[in-house]
Write an enzyme that holds these catalytic residues in place. Structure first.
Site, PDB file in Angstrom:
ATOM      1  N   GLU A 463       0.860  -1.195   0.000  1.00 37.63           N
ATOM      2  CA  GLU A 463       0.000   0.000   0.000  1.00 37.63           C
ATOM      3  C   GLU A 463       0.888   1.232   0.000  1.00 37.63           C
ATOM      4  O   GLU A 463       1.128   1.811  -1.033  1.00 37.63           O
ATOM      5  CB  GLU A 463      -0.961  -0.014   1.198  1.00 37.63           C
ATOM      6  CG  GLU A 463      -1.975  -1.139   1.094  1.00 37.63           C
ATOM      7  CD  GLU A 463      -3.175  -0.962   1.984  1.00 37.63           C
ATOM      8  OE1 GLU A 463      -3.816   0.100   1.946  1.00 37.63           O
ATOM      9  OE2 GLU A 463      -3.482  -1.910   2.739  1.00 37.63           O
ATOM     10  N   GLU A 752      -0.686  -1.231  13.591  1.00 36.48           N
ATOM     11  CA  GLU A 752      -1.975  -1.007  12.936  1.00 36.48           C
ATOM     12  C   GLU A 752      -3.129  -1.503  13.800  1.00 36.48           C
ATOM     13  O   GLU A 752      -4.191  -0.909  13.835  1.00 36.48           O
ATOM     14  CB  GLU A 752      -2.011  -1.750  11.588  1.00 36.48           C
ATOM     15  CG  GLU A 752      -3.329  -1.595  10.847  1.00 36.48           C
ATOM     16  CD  GLU A 752      -3.300  -2.235   9.466  1.00 36.48           C
ATOM     17  OE1 GLU A 752      -2.453  -3.123   9.235  1.00 36.48           O
ATOM     18  OE2 GLU A 752      -4.124  -1.845   8.620  1.00 36.48           O
TER      19      GLU A 752
HETATM   20  C1  BGC Z   1      -4.970   1.067   5.221  1.00 36.05           C
HETATM   21  C2  BGC Z   1      -5.551   2.057   6.186  1.00 36.05           C
HETATM   22  C3  BGC Z   1      -6.684   2.710   5.513  1.00 36.05           C
HETATM   23  C4  BGC Z   1      -7.691   1.631   5.279  1.00 36.05           C
HETATM   24  C5  BGC Z   1      -8.980   2.074   4.715  1.00 36.05           C
HETATM   25  C6  BGC Z   1      -6.008   0.018   5.007  1.00 36.05           C
HETATM   26  O1  BGC Z   1      -5.585  -1.007   4.229  1.00 36.05           O
HETATM   27  O2  BGC Z   1      -3.761   0.579   5.628  1.00 36.05           O
HETATM   28  O3  BGC Z   1      -4.867   2.521   7.173  1.00 36.05           O
HETATM   29  O4  BGC Z   1      -7.166   3.841   6.084  1.00 36.05           O
HETATM   30  O5  BGC Z   1      -7.174   0.575   4.536  1.00 36.05           O
HETATM   31  O6  BGC Z   1      -9.875   1.736   5.594  1.00 36.05           O
END
Ligand code: BGC
Length: 896
Positions: A463, A752
């Site tokens: 990402e 996270e």
């Molecule tokens: C990301 C987040 C993001 C989210 C959307 C994830 O995969 O890492 O931090 O805001 O997707 O909900």
């Protein structure tokens, strides 16, 4: 004329230089710090002068404000003439009362290109380019100079990312240039002083071009995309050289340049890099270049400080785990690269793999948090002595590395090279609890690693995107820790560039799918995420008092509200559940109970989305008022009233209960003043119950139960409604979910999810990034509430300061500072055994401050003098007690 100095003393004055100092328009917001020990109480006038030489000789003066009678030291806009390619020096003199004077040393800013017409050269694409995910090509040019130039600049940008060498020497120390913008609308170029690189006679320039974000792999496998912005890399450059006589000559990218190939056999943001040092100095087959189409009006001088290396970290542990295999622990999770020093035979190879954590036995890497990102370096030695390698066109998020050598070679050393966008540091914090200090440190490291030109969600997996929700909730914390203004200004410009016609803001900015809609249809418009267009300018305004950030973004903010309104005729948002549908919202993402993914929230998406709809509408109304846009203000004030009434009808029962009886629901409702006065006390009790209920039947019962967006506001909201004791108890929880659990498990950045590694040491298998700053947003509360350093919401920018601490004996002594545009604010407290608090704070000269003490504070003294009854009452009131700048020490007794 008399040679005597003017009356009054001369004190140095510090100027706040524009960031970055090379501009393409008149610089705004010039300012200065008043001297800290100036004899004057206040500034009464200033004069700002601008010249083209640092001695300000008469012939070089270009602009002066004249003597301006004003106590303001900020937000002076340069209004003099401006020509391209010119360095301007500026200095300030101020006058205070009692005849005091002070003046600054000169600072400078420099112009690059002021219009598209100034941008010479063509965007050239190497004909040797094999395409995305293959060997990196280069472009080059040889030229002759009659003499070494007196001054020289390189203006340079690329499609893809570049590394430039002049006469074999790397230009600058910036990484991943020109960074990431919404390239087709806005392409940043950099300016380098290259006088020292050039020589009389033959010279050469060579520019290597990597795929980067421009055309390399981006997004996770299901939506993987290459060539996001185009399928050809290219370079646009101008070397502008001025001789002693002032004559300028330029070498620009054009069809006369040649192209070749580089030792970078493959590079990408996610996959890593393959580098064959045997190819160094050999360009391979030489080709020509093609002129690629470029709209030069999209060029902008680099708007934010570039990505730079932080001091390198040495391994804290390095051990052999097999023949030729070394496992290295750097002791700190970072985003950046490694620097290898090797010695061995030509053709020997080294592979480096990475991970944020080790496997449960601690024997090898556990790279599951990278998901689909390969993150691997392959290096082939050229041989013949020690050689060093650091990847050119990639970065990784890691704490651990595994080095595997094949053939005759030896690892001489390996260092971790952390990267960050080089923003000025503005915050410091410590208290008596080492776990909390480490949590603060972890948030700082997560900021460093995730602020890489764009505020990313994480720096390691497939990402690394500018998720707008994460950045929005972390932006106030970030703004205590760093001067975020140039960084967010730039990112907001991309947000506006990527805004959809109907006003929707993309979930990620820059939006690499913008030109590939079918790949991720409708990837726009979530509550909280899209609301970044309102909240982030507001945060920057709060921290800087810079109206321009509001003015620049107001039209996009209005369009965003228009988008929300188009789906909510009755004032309530009803988001669909499928991500591809218009109006989808992530809601309070990653709530700890139940599944970590949708759908399973205990705070309904409709509730969250309506609360945000209200909050943003109110922000637009406020911003419009500040800017004097009365019609917009009135329209949005009326709309906000309508949404509030609709919210209360829809989500609050006639007996004052919230439809969703969850912690997040109370957070959103209280944070946004959505609970009617009559139900306030009842809702506070319900909120408390929601917090204690979450922990189940056991003591202490209390447990956090919010996802990433409500968590950011959880402690501030508890403080706002007077539940300080619950806020501190939640902070001090050492089990999951809770901030200190991960610290106890050895986290060096913010995770996270709360349970990224469980009690048995087993890592989570999904959404398991170990460097995601969202939950680090709690650090805002440390500065704002614990230390009590607050910008006055009525007069943002810290010219007017509110000092409003909360004292908790468990954390004493506590110390914090924040560097504002007016200078440093410091605050700290101690609590003695009898519960007597000593609170010392310093506010910079030229500011106003008001002290607001917590309810129940008694026996208050300031600077060894007991406050009068009236003063004490004011210090406990809403408006607070005015205090003069400088260092003050307050003592008090807390209510039992
Ligand atoms: C990301 C987040 C993001 C989210 C959307 C994830 O995969 O890492 O931090 O805001 O997707 O909900």
């Amino acid at each position: 004329m008399s040679e005597t100095k003017p009356e009054g003393e001369e004190m140095p004055l510090t100027l706040i230089a524009p960031q970055p100092p090379v501009v393409d328009a008149a610089p705004k917001n010039l300012g200065w710090h008043l001297p800290t020990d100036w004899s004057a109480q206040r500034q009464i006038a200033y004069e700002l002068e601008v010249a083209t030489t640092s001695d300000f000789a008469a012939g070089s003066m270009v602009w002066t404000t004249g003597r301006v009678v004003s106590d303001s030291s900020q937000h002076v806009d340069y209004q003099g003439p401006l020509s391209a390619h010119q360095r301007y020096y500026w200095r300030v003199r101020i006058w205070g009362d009692a005849g005091a004077e002070a003046s600054s040393e000169p600072a400078w800013f420099e112009t690059a290109k002021l219009s598209a017409a100034d941008c010479r050269g063509e965007m050239i694409g190497p004909q040797t380019d094999p395409g995305a995910e293959k060997q990196a090509p280069s472009v080059a040019k040889r030229f002759t100079l009659a003499s070494k130039p007196a001054s020289a600049r390189l203006y340079i940008t690329s499609f893809g990312i570049f590394r430039c060498f002049i006469n074999g020497l790397r230009v600058g120390a910036d990484e991943l240039t020109p960074g990431w913008t919404s390239y087709r609308e806005r392409l940043g170029y950099l300016t380098y002083d290259i006088a020292e690189h050039l020589q009389a006679g033959d010279n050469s320039i060579e520019v290597w071009l990597g795929d980067g974000w421009y055309r390399g792999e981006i997004c996770w496998p299901a939506h993987r995309i290459v060539n996001a912005y185009g399928d050809r890399v290219g370079c646009l450059a101008e070397l502008r050289m001025v001789d002693e006589a002032g004559t300028a000559r330029s070498v620009v990218t054009d069809s006369s340049w040649t192209s070749g190939l580089t030792p970078v056999l493959m590079s990408g943001i996610y996959p890593g890099e393959i580098y064959d040092a045997r190819l160094e100095g050999e360009t391979g087959p030489v080709g020509g270049v093609d002129v690629l189409p470029l709209d030069k009006s999209t060029l902008v001088a680099q708007e934010a400080p570039p990505i730079r290396e932080l001091p390198h970290l040495q391994p804290v542990d390095q051990r052999s785990i097999g023949p030729g295999v070394t496992l290295v622990d750097f002791g700190q999770n970072v985003a950046g690269a490694v620097k290898l020093t090797l010695s061995g035979e030509r053709g020997a190879t080294v592979r480096v793999n990475f991970a944020e954590i080790l496997d449960a036995e601690g024997k090898d890497l556990n790279s599951t948090s990278f998901r689909g990102a390969k993150v691997q370096l392959d290096y082939t030695l050229k041989g013949g002595g020690e050689e060093s390698y650091q990847p050119v066109f990639t970065f990784m998020g890691f704490r651990h590395a595994r080095v595997t050598i094949t053939g005759q070679a030896r690892l001489v050393s390996i260092e971790s090279v952390p990267f960050t966008s080089d923003l000025v540091e503005t915050g410091s914090f410590s208290c008596s609890n080492p776990l909390i200090n480490r949590l603060h440190e972890n948030a700082r490291w997560s900021l460093r690693g995730n602020f890489l030109d764009v505020p990313m969600d994480c720096p390691q997996r497939d990402e690394r995107l500018g998720w707008t929700g994460d950045a929005q909730i972390f932006s106030p914390t970030a703004s205590y820790l760093r001067d975020t203004a140039p960084f967010f200004r730039k990112w907001l410009r991309d947000m506006v560039a990527d805004q959809r016609e109907d006003g929707a803001i993309s979930h990620v900015v820059p939006h690499p799918n913008r030109y590939h809609e079918a790949n991720m249809p409708n990837f726009y418009g979530s509550a909280c995420w899209g609301d970044a267009i309102c909240a982030v300018p507001w945060t920057v305004w709060t921290f800087t008092g810079d109206r321009d950030i509001l003015a620049e973004n107001l039209p996009a903010m209005v369009r965003w509200i228009g988008y929300l309104t188009s789906m909510s005729p009755d004032g309530v948002r009803h988001p669909p559940t499928r991500i591809v549908e218009r109006g989808f919202t992530f809601g309070d993402w990653v709530q700890p109970q139940g599944s970590t993914v949708k759908p399973n929230p205990n705070t309904g998406d409709d509730f969250v989305a309506t609360a945000y709809y209200f909050a943003s509408t109110r922000t637009v109304a406020r911003a419009a008022r500040i800017l004097g846009e009365t019609a917009i203000a009135e329209q949005h004030e009326a709309l906000a009233d309508k949404i509030k009434a609709a919210f209360q009808r829809e989500f609050i029962t006639p007996t004052g209960r919230l439809l969703y009886n969850s912690q997040g629901a109370y957070v959103f409702a209280f944070a946004n003043d959505l609970i009617p006065e009559q139900w306030h006390d009842k809702a506070i009790e319900d909120f408390k119950r929601a917090i204690y209920r979450t922990g189940g039947l056991n003591e202490p019962g209390l447990q956090l139960g919010t996802g990433i967006i409500a968590t950011a506001q959880l402690l501030p909201t508890l403080s706002k409604i007077g539940l300080h004791d619950i806020a501190i108890k939640l902070l001090l929880v050492e089990t999951s979910p809770g901030w200190l659990y991960q610290v106890k498990r050895g986290a060096t950045t913010i995770w996270e999810r709360w349970d990224g590694i469980d009690l048995e040491g087993t890592p989570a298998t999904s959404m398991n990034s170990y460097n995601h700053y969202a939950y680090g947003a709690v650090v805002y509360w440390f500065y704002h509430h614990l230390a009590g350093i607050q910008a006055d919401p009525q007069a943002p920018g810290f010219g007017s300061i509110i000092i409003a601490p909360e004292f908790h004996a468990e954390l004493a002594p506590l110390q914090a500072s924040h560097d504002t545009r007016y200078g440093r604010i410091e605050a700290g407290w101690q609590v003695d055994n009898e519960g007597r608090v000593t609170y010392s704070f310093t506010t910079p000269p030229g500011t106003k401050a008001r002290l607001k003490l917590p309810a129940g504070a008694a026996d208050i003294t300031m600077d060894d003098r007991a406050l009068s009854r009236e003063e004490a009452a004011r210090s406990l009131s809403q408006e607070g007690l005015p205090v003069s700048p400088g260092r003050r020490t307050v003592t008090l007794r807390l209510a039992a």
